[in-house]
Design a protein around this motif. Structure first.
Motif, short mmCIF file in Angstrom:
data_model
loop_
_atom_site.label_atom_id
_atom_site.label_comp_id
_atom_site.label_asym_id
_atom_site.label_seq_id
_atom_site.Cartn_x
_atom_site.Cartn_y
_atom_site.Cartn_z
N GLU A 236 0.80 -1.23 0.00
CA GLU A 236 0.00 0.00 0.00
C GLU A 236 0.84 1.28 0.00
N SER A 237 2.13 1.15 0.18
CA SER A 237 2.98 2.35 0.20
C SER A 237 4.40 1.96 -0.20
N VAL A 238 5.25 2.98 -0.37
CA VAL A 238 6.65 2.72 -0.72
C VAL A 238 7.54 3.56 0.19
N THR A 239 8.82 3.20 0.24
CA THR A 239 9.79 4.03 0.95
C THR A 239 11.03 4.18 0.08
N ALA A 240 11.74 5.27 0.29
CA ALA A 240 13.00 5.49 -0.42
C ALA A 240 13.97 6.12 0.56
N ARG A 241 15.18 5.60 0.60
CA ARG A 241 16.15 6.07 1.60
C ARG A 241 17.57 5.90 1.09
N VAL A 242 18.46 6.74 1.65
CA VAL A 242 19.88 6.65 1.35
C VAL A 242 20.63 6.76 2.66
N HIS A 243 21.48 5.79 2.96
CA HIS A 243 22.29 5.84 4.18
C HIS A 243 23.38 4.80 4.10
N PRO A 244 24.43 4.93 4.92
CA PRO A 244 25.43 3.88 4.95
C PRO A 244 24.83 2.65 5.62
N ALA A 245 25.23 1.48 5.19
CA ALA A 245 24.70 0.25 5.81
C ALA A 245 25.75 -0.85 5.72
N MET A 246 25.66 -1.76 6.68
CA MET A 246 26.49 -2.97 6.61
C MET A 246 25.78 -3.96 5.70
N ILE A 247 26.54 -4.58 4.81
CA ILE A 247 25.97 -5.68 4.01
C ILE A 247 26.94 -6.86 4.06
N PRO A 248 26.40 -8.09 4.05
CA PRO A 248 27.28 -9.26 4.12
C PRO A 248 28.21 -9.32 2.92
N LEU A 249 29.42 -9.82 3.16
CA LEU A 249 30.39 -9.93 2.07
C LEU A 249 29.87 -10.85 0.97
N SER A 250 28.93 -11.71 1.30
CA SER A 250 28.38 -12.64 0.29
C SER A 250 27.36 -11.95 -0.63
N HIS A 251 26.93 -10.74 -0.29
CA HIS A 251 25.95 -10.05 -1.14
C HIS A 251 26.67 -9.50 -2.38
N PRO A 252 26.04 -9.61 -3.57
CA PRO A 252 26.71 -9.12 -4.78
C PRO A 252 27.15 -7.65 -4.69
N LEU A 253 26.42 -6.82 -3.96
CA LEU A 253 26.81 -5.40 -3.88
C LEU A 253 28.11 -5.20 -3.09
N ALA A 254 28.45 -6.17 -2.23
CA ALA A 254 29.66 -6.04 -1.41
C ALA A 254 30.92 -6.06 -2.28
N SER A 255 30.82 -6.69 -3.45
CA SER A 255 32.02 -6.82 -4.28
C SER A 255 32.16 -5.66 -5.28
N VAL A 256 31.31 -4.66 -5.16
CA VAL A 256 31.40 -3.50 -6.06
C VAL A 256 32.47 -2.57 -5.51
N ARG A 257 33.59 -2.48 -6.24
CA ARG A 257 34.77 -1.80 -5.73
C ARG A 257 34.95 -0.44 -6.39
N GLU A 258 35.90 0.31 -5.85
CA GLU A 258 36.32 1.61 -6.39
C GLU A 258 35.12 2.51 -6.70
N ALA A 259 35.11 3.15 -7.89
CA ALA A 259 34.04 4.12 -8.15
C ALA A 259 32.89 3.52 -8.96
N TYR A 260 32.84 2.19 -9.01
CA TYR A 260 31.76 1.56 -9.80
C TYR A 260 30.41 1.69 -9.10
N ASN A 261 29.38 1.58 -9.89
CA ASN A 261 27.99 1.57 -9.40
C ASN A 261 27.39 0.20 -9.66
N ALA A 262 26.37 -0.16 -8.91
CA ALA A 262 25.62 -1.38 -9.20
C ALA A 262 24.25 -1.27 -8.56
N VAL A 263 23.27 -1.80 -9.23
CA VAL A 263 21.90 -1.75 -8.70
C VAL A 263 21.30 -3.14 -8.75
#
Ligand code: NDP
Ligand code: HSE
Length: 433
Positions: free
Chosen positions: A261-288
């Motif tokens: 029934e609703s959505v949220t949008a947020r930006v903040h630093p967060a811990m993510i497990p090293l096993s998550h694909p986003l954890a391996s995004v290095r240097e100035a690269y982006n990934a979604v």
């Protein structure tokens, strides 16, 4: 059949992105014409400083009168790569009124006032494309808007700012502090002289607003996005993250609520497990990372900034818009039919890593645990170690189960009032599990 009469393109801005757009348009002119089915001609280039040398751009095309250029009436496509709110907004709406479609890379404007631009495009029967506005070269807007139009997207979570990813990656891999890593990012040309928009999360928040709007077919503005920068992240936070098998990233997270029934949008630093694909995004690269009901999990990865990568996305849009024009059609416009409300940050449900400095004496752990329980926040793990300096204090790290952000804020407020809690060293959300 190739049309011989060229499609005319006006370029507004010839800086980092615009100069690369002009270069590729010139050097790849034959290929672009073959792909579109008509030649494309650079008809004018608007800048602020006409005397600056701009290699490859004929001097006679340069003008400081951007308004006159978009009002010419013979322009098919206006590329807006000036940035900022004004005069970009007026120039884009004027371009629509004078029969041109628009390609823009302007995330700040789209996030703040996308509705005005979309309405002007529709009213005038023109296209508004903006693939470059989010994550530079990475094809993301069109996959979300077109390829996934038959699916239901529930979550979009990404690293959409290269500067901050570079800084956090440096802190992680070299143990550097924030200032030292920022200095390196500046020296290498990743961070701007004034890095505020990047490090305070404004740039990522604008991108989150755009992504949430497209993913959930609703309107999300910059003001709707909860934002925390990454300037407070410390080497100690990275050490704590490592102990949990995590790293720290500045994430843009757009979610559909569990009840839909609703959505949220947020930006903040967060811990993510090293096993998550986003954890391996290095240097100035982006990934979604996109989670859709039928498609499952998808990841889009690549360079999120820079003249040439961003120009690639801009020119992809130019080709699409030109093809539409030759077919006397327009592409998909804004889709905001769900009109889902954007919930406040307090409604977001996630996990938390809280680091406290506490008195090292009997009963403290029980006191702290009671505060969590009173606020309905369930503790997952607790780690305590006394300090070597013998000051009677200990570090206490609490990791919670999933809880509403409002409940966590209430917990922290109450913890701060305890005499035995000497300080709240850090609070970080834990995502991607
Ligand atoms: P730059 O500052 O390098 O270039 C801006 C250009 O706009 C310059 O050529 C400047 O002229 C011109 N300009 C400024 N004001 C006016 C005006 N009033 N009339 C006419 N021209 C004007 O910006 P970027 O190329 O880096 O960024 C452009 C857009 O692309 C922004 O919206 C940005 O957010 C977006 N973007 C940028 C990325 C990047 O990596 N740089 C990545 C993704 C998106 P002059 O040259 O004379 O100063
Ligand atoms: N400053 C941005 C970044 C540029 O670092 O990713 C792209 O928007």
């Amino acid at each position: 059949m190739m049309r011989t009469r060229p499609l005319k393109v006006a370029l507004l801005g010839c800086g980092v992105v615009g100069s690369e757009v002009a270069r590729i348009m010139t050097t790849h002119a034959d290929d672009l014409a073959a792909r579109i089915g008509a030649p494309v001609e650079l008809a004018g280039v608007a800048v602020r400083r006409p005397d600056k040398v701009r290699g490859g751009v004929p001097a006679e095309l340069i003008t400081t009168d951007a308004t006159a250029l978009v009002k010419r009436g013979d322009i098919d496509v206006v590329i807006e790569v000036i940035g900022g709110i004004e005069p970009a907004r007026s120039l884009i709406t004027t371009a629509f009124e004078h029969g041109a479609s628009v390609v823009s890379a302007n995330k700040a404007l789209l996030a703040q006032d996308g509705a005005t631009l979309h309405s002007a495009a529709i009213e005038n029967g023109q296209d508004l494309y903006y693939e470059a506005a989010v994550a530079g070269a990475i094809p993301l807007i069109r996959p979300l808007r077109e390829s996934l139009a038959g699916d239901k997207i529930n979550r979009v979570m990404g690293i959409v700012n290269g500067t901050t990813n570079f800084i956090l990656d440096k802190m992680d891999t070299s143990g550097a502090g924030y200032s030292e890593a920022l200095d390196e990012a500046t020296a290498l040309g990743y961070a701007e002289a004034d890095p505020t928009a990047d490090v305070e999360g404004f740039d990522a928040a604008a991108k989150a607003a755009i992504l949430a709007g497209i993913a959930f077919h609703t309107r999300v503005r910059l003001d709707d996005v909860y934002r925390e920068g990454m300037t407070e992240v410390t080497a100690a936070d990275f050490a704590s993250a490592k102990q949990m098998g995590c790293t720290i990233k500045l994430l843009a997270i757009c979610e559909r609520a569990a009840d839909g029934e609703s959505v949220t949008a947020r930006v903040h630093p967060a811990m993510i497990p090293l096993s998550h694909p986003l954890a391996s995004v290095r240097e100035a690269y982006n990934a979604v990372f996109v989670e859709a009901e039928a498609a499952g999990r998808l990841m889009f990865y690549g360079p999120g900034a820079g003249g040439s990568p961003t120009a690639s996305a801009v020119l992809g849009d130019v080709v699409a818009v030109c093809r539409n024009r030759l077919n006397e059609a327009t592409g998909p416009g804004e889709s905001a039919y769900t009109q889902l409300p954007v919930s406040p940050m307090g409604d977001v449900v996630t996990r938390y890593h809280i680091s406290l400095d506490v008195a090292d004496k009997p009963g403290v752990l029980a006191q702290v645990a009671t505060v969590f329980a009173e606020h309905g926040v369930s503790i997952d793990t607790v780690r305590q170690h006394g300090r070597q300096d013998g000051d009677g204090e200990a570090s206490l790290v609490v990791v919670t189960h999933r809880a509403p952000d409002a409940a966590l804020s209430g917990t922290v407020e109450a913890l701060r009032k305890l005499d035995t809690v000497r300080g709240v060293a850090s609070i970080m959300r834990v995502e991607g599990e």
